[in-house]
Write a protein that holds these residues in place. Structure first.
Motif, PDB file in Angstrom:
ATOM      1  N   ARG A  23       9.901  66.936   8.308  1.00 38.47           N
ATOM      2  CA  ARG A  23       8.618  67.473   8.623  1.00 38.47           C
ATOM      3  C   ARG A  23       8.737  68.086  10.214  1.00 38.47           C
ATOM      4  N   ILE A  24       9.551  67.537  11.107  1.00 36.09           N
ATOM      5  CA  ILE A  24       9.664  67.605  12.442  1.00 36.09           C
ATOM      6  C   ILE A  24      10.768  68.634  12.821  1.00 36.09           C
ATOM      7  N   PHE A  25      11.891  68.613  12.208  1.00 34.60           N
ATOM      8  CA  PHE A  25      12.764  69.696  12.661  1.00 34.60           C
ATOM      9  C   PHE A  25      12.908  70.722  11.607  1.00 34.60           C
ATOM     10  N   SER A  26      13.488  71.801  12.230  1.00 30.27           N
ATOM     11  CA  SER A  26      13.857  73.166  11.482  1.00 30.27           C
ATOM     12  C   SER A  26      14.787  72.740  10.372  1.00 30.27           C
ATOM     13  N   LEU A  27      14.972  73.533   9.136  1.00 28.09           N
ATOM     14  CA  LEU A  27      16.022  73.356   8.362  1.00 28.09           C
ATOM     15  C   LEU A  27      17.450  73.386   8.972  1.00 28.09           C
ATOM     16  N   ASP A  28      17.818  74.323   9.839  1.00 27.80           N
ATOM     17  CA  ASP A  28      19.087  74.173  10.376  1.00 27.80           C
ATOM     18  C   ASP A  28      19.284  72.887  11.140  1.00 27.80           C
ATOM     19  N   LYS A  29      18.299  72.558  11.832  1.00 25.82           N
ATOM     20  CA  LYS A  29      18.646  71.348  12.509  1.00 25.82           C
ATOM     21  C   LYS A  29      18.633  70.202  11.672  1.00 25.82           C
ATOM     22  N   GLN A  30      17.924  70.109  10.622  1.00 27.36           N
ATOM     23  CA  GLN A  30      18.310  68.875   9.551  1.00 27.36           C
ATOM     24  C   GLN A  30      19.630  68.921   9.137  1.00 27.36           C
ATOM     25  N   SER A  31      20.242  69.853   8.718  1.00 27.80           N
ATOM     26  CA  SER A  31      21.555  69.935   8.322  1.00 27.80           C
ATOM     27  C   SER A  31      22.477  69.666   9.330  1.00 27.80           C
ATOM     28  N   LYS A 118      23.019  68.277   0.433  1.00 23.42           N
ATOM     29  CA  LYS A 118      24.277  69.319  -0.278  1.00 23.42           C
ATOM     30  C   LYS A 118      24.653  70.495   1.151  1.00 23.42           C
ATOM     31  N   ILE A 119      23.712  70.856   1.797  1.00 27.38           N
ATOM     32  CA  ILE A 119      24.214  71.751   2.666  1.00 27.38           C
ATOM     33  C   ILE A 119      25.172  71.328   3.690  1.00 27.38           C
ATOM     34  N   PRO A 120      24.730  70.176   4.510  1.00 27.97           N
ATOM     35  CA  PRO A 120      25.662  69.449   5.372  1.00 27.97           C
ATOM     36  C   PRO A 120      26.987  69.061   4.633  1.00 27.97           C
ATOM     37  N   CYS A 121      26.902  68.505   3.655  1.00 25.70           N
ATOM     38  CA  CYS A 121      28.061  67.897   2.849  1.00 25.70           C
ATOM     39  C   CYS A 121      28.982  68.922   2.692  1.00 25.70           C
ATOM     40  N   GLN A 122      28.492  70.047   2.125  1.00 31.86           N
ATOM     41  CA  GLN A 122      29.520  71.470   1.869  1.00 31.86           C
ATOM     42  C   GLN A 122      30.107  71.890   3.000  1.00 31.86           C
ATOM     43  N   LYS A 123      29.180  71.741   4.101  1.00 23.05           N
ATOM     44  CA  LYS A 123      29.857  72.386   5.323  1.00 23.05           C
ATOM     45  C   LYS A 123      30.842  71.487   5.869  1.00 23.05           C
ATOM     46  N   PHE A 124      30.513  70.070   5.912  1.00 20.89           N
ATOM     47  CA  PHE A 124      31.671  69.209   6.500  1.00 20.89           C
ATOM     48  C   PHE A 124      33.041  69.191   5.941  1.00 20.89           C
ATOM     49  N   ILE A 125      32.768  69.041   4.513  1.00 17.19           N
ATOM     50  CA  ILE A 125      33.909  68.986   3.880  1.00 17.19           C
ATOM     51  C   ILE A 125      34.846  70.347   3.786  1.00 17.19           C
ATOM     52  N   GLN A 126      34.206  71.421   4.113  1.00 11.22           N
ATOM     53  CA  GLN A 126      35.077  72.606   4.157  1.00 11.22           C
ATOM     54  C   GLN A 126      35.437  72.925   5.432  1.00 11.22           C
ATOM     55  N   VAL A 133      34.106  72.914  -1.497  1.00 10.22           N
ATOM     56  CA  VAL A 133      33.254  72.346  -2.672  1.00 10.22           C
ATOM     57  C   VAL A 133      31.931  72.793  -2.767  1.00 10.22           C
ATOM     58  N   TYR A 134      31.287  72.850  -4.009  1.00  9.50           N
ATOM     59  CA  TYR A 134      29.962  73.338  -4.440  1.00  9.50           C
ATOM     60  C   TYR A 134      29.594  72.286  -4.773  1.00  9.50           C
ATOM     61  N   MET A 135      28.096  71.797  -4.272  1.00  9.73           N
ATOM     62  CA  MET A 135      27.388  70.879  -4.864  1.00  9.73           C
ATOM     63  C   MET A 135      26.402  71.567  -5.826  1.00  9.73           C
ATOM     64  N   SER A 136      26.177  71.060  -7.160  1.00 10.73           N
ATOM     65  CA  SER A 136      25.260  71.624  -7.778  1.00 10.73           C
ATOM     66  C   SER A 136      24.323  70.610  -8.545  1.00 10.73           C
ATOM     67  N   PRO A 137      23.218  70.635  -7.964  1.00  8.91           N
ATOM     68  CA  PRO A 137      22.123  69.592  -8.399  1.00  8.91           C
ATOM     69  C   PRO A 137      21.400  70.202  -9.475  1.00  8.91           C
ATOM     70  N   ASN A 138      21.083  69.184 -10.367  1.00 11.99           N
ATOM     71  CA  ASN A 138      20.165  69.551 -11.474  1.00 11.99           C
ATOM     72  C   ASN A 138      18.753  69.022 -11.368  1.00 11.99           C
ATOM     73  N   PHE A 139      17.612  69.747 -10.994  1.00 10.00           N
ATOM     74  CA  PHE A 139      16.499  69.114 -10.533  1.00 10.00           C
ATOM     75  C   PHE A 139      15.781  68.544 -11.809  1.00 10.00           C
ATOM     76  N   ASP A 140      16.090  68.847 -13.059  1.00 11.95           N
ATOM     77  CA  ASP A 140      15.276  68.609 -14.110  1.00 11.95           C
ATOM     78  C   ASP A 140      15.707  67.107 -14.653  1.00 11.95           C
ATOM     79  N   GLN A 151      33.885  77.749  -4.072  1.00 11.71           N
ATOM     80  CA  GLN A 151      32.875  78.090  -3.091  1.00 11.71           C
ATOM     81  C   GLN A 151      31.767  78.251  -3.600  1.00 11.71           C
ATOM     82  N   PRO A 152      30.642  77.831  -2.724  1.00 11.96           N
ATOM     83  CA  PRO A 152      29.315  77.870  -3.157  1.00 11.96           C
ATOM     84  C   PRO A 152      29.008  79.221  -3.245  1.00 11.96           C
ATOM     85  N   PRO A 153      28.307  79.652  -4.403  1.00 12.96           N
ATOM     86  CA  PRO A 153      27.816  81.133  -4.315  1.00 12.96           C
ATOM     87  C   PRO A 153      26.932  81.524  -3.622  1.00 12.96           C
ATOM     88  N   GLU A 154      26.787  82.705  -3.032  1.00  9.80           N
ATOM     89  CA  GLU A 154      26.125  83.186  -2.025  1.00  9.80           C
ATOM     90  C   GLU A 154      24.638  83.135  -2.480  1.00  9.80           C
TER      91      GLU A 154
END
Length: 203
Positions: A23-31, A118-126, A133-140, A151-154
């Motif tokens: 709630r406090i930080f921007s999306l980029d800052k969170q990652s 998802k985003i920070p782990c993909q970035k760190f590992i690559q 690495v592509y992390m594909s969560p199923n939110f259902d 590679q994560p899709p654009e």
């Protein structure tokens, strides 16, 4: 350790801090916070050595998958290695998480899943380990697949997932009064850092 305290300990303390930081930080800052914690948990020469000695190959993809089943359970719960197809061949390069029984289930927050995991782990590992690495969560069903070598899709469908407004703790909880953003940053950073260190020592 940081001067910031809450009523919970251990992993529940991380969830509380993560809810506030979303709630406090921007999306980029969170990652960025999570990525920095992961980078700090490993000496730079170790990361460089892994990157040089384990270039992308079937062996390295399968090694990363096997290692992840030991390294990641503290964050996501039990996981297992499964096969996926790479260039028309089957490899054991995918980690299947039947249910993210810790982070995603604890928060019911799509944004926190994508921005703090998802985003920070993909970035760190690559970037730090040289492995796509592509992390594909199923939110259902709250499962997730980590596919090493992909590679994560654009146009990532996970980034278009709508919020769980009726369940999301971040959406339903007001920002706590009196929280200092700097202390919150340090608290979250240090907690993730120590958890990663503990996982590394166990290996």
């Amino acid at each position: 350790m940081t001067g910031l305290k809450n009523e919970k300990d251990g992993y529940e303390s991380l969830i509380d801090a993560a809810l506030a930081i979303s709630r406090i930080f921007s999306l980029d800052k969170q990652s960025e916070i999570v990525t920095q914690a992961l980078e700090r948990a490993f000496p730079s020469y170790i990361l460089t050595m892994i990157k040089v000695m384990m270039p992308p190959s079937r062996f390295s993809r399968e090694y990363f998958a096997a290692f992840t089943t030991i390294f990641f359970p503290w964050l996501v719960g039990p996981c297992e290695v499964m096969e996926s197809e790479v260039d028309g061949r089957k490899e054991k390069n995918m980690v299947y998480i039947p249910k993210c029984s810790r982070f995603l289930e604890s928060t019911n927050c799509v944004g926190m899943c994508t921005n703090l995991c998802k985003i920070p782990c993909q970035k760190f590992i690559q970037d730090s380990l040289g492995m796509k690495v592509y992390m594909s969560p199923n939110f259902d069903d709250m499962s997730c697949e980590m596919i090493f070598g992909q590679q994560p899709p654009e146009d990532d469908p996970a980034l278009k997932q709508p919020c769980f407004r009726t369940k999301c703790k971040e959406f339903r909880t007001e920002t706590p009064l009196g929280i200092q953003s700097t202390l919150l940053y340090v608290h979250t950073f240090n907690f993730i850092y120590m958890q990663v260190l503990q996982s590394r020592i166990m290996v």
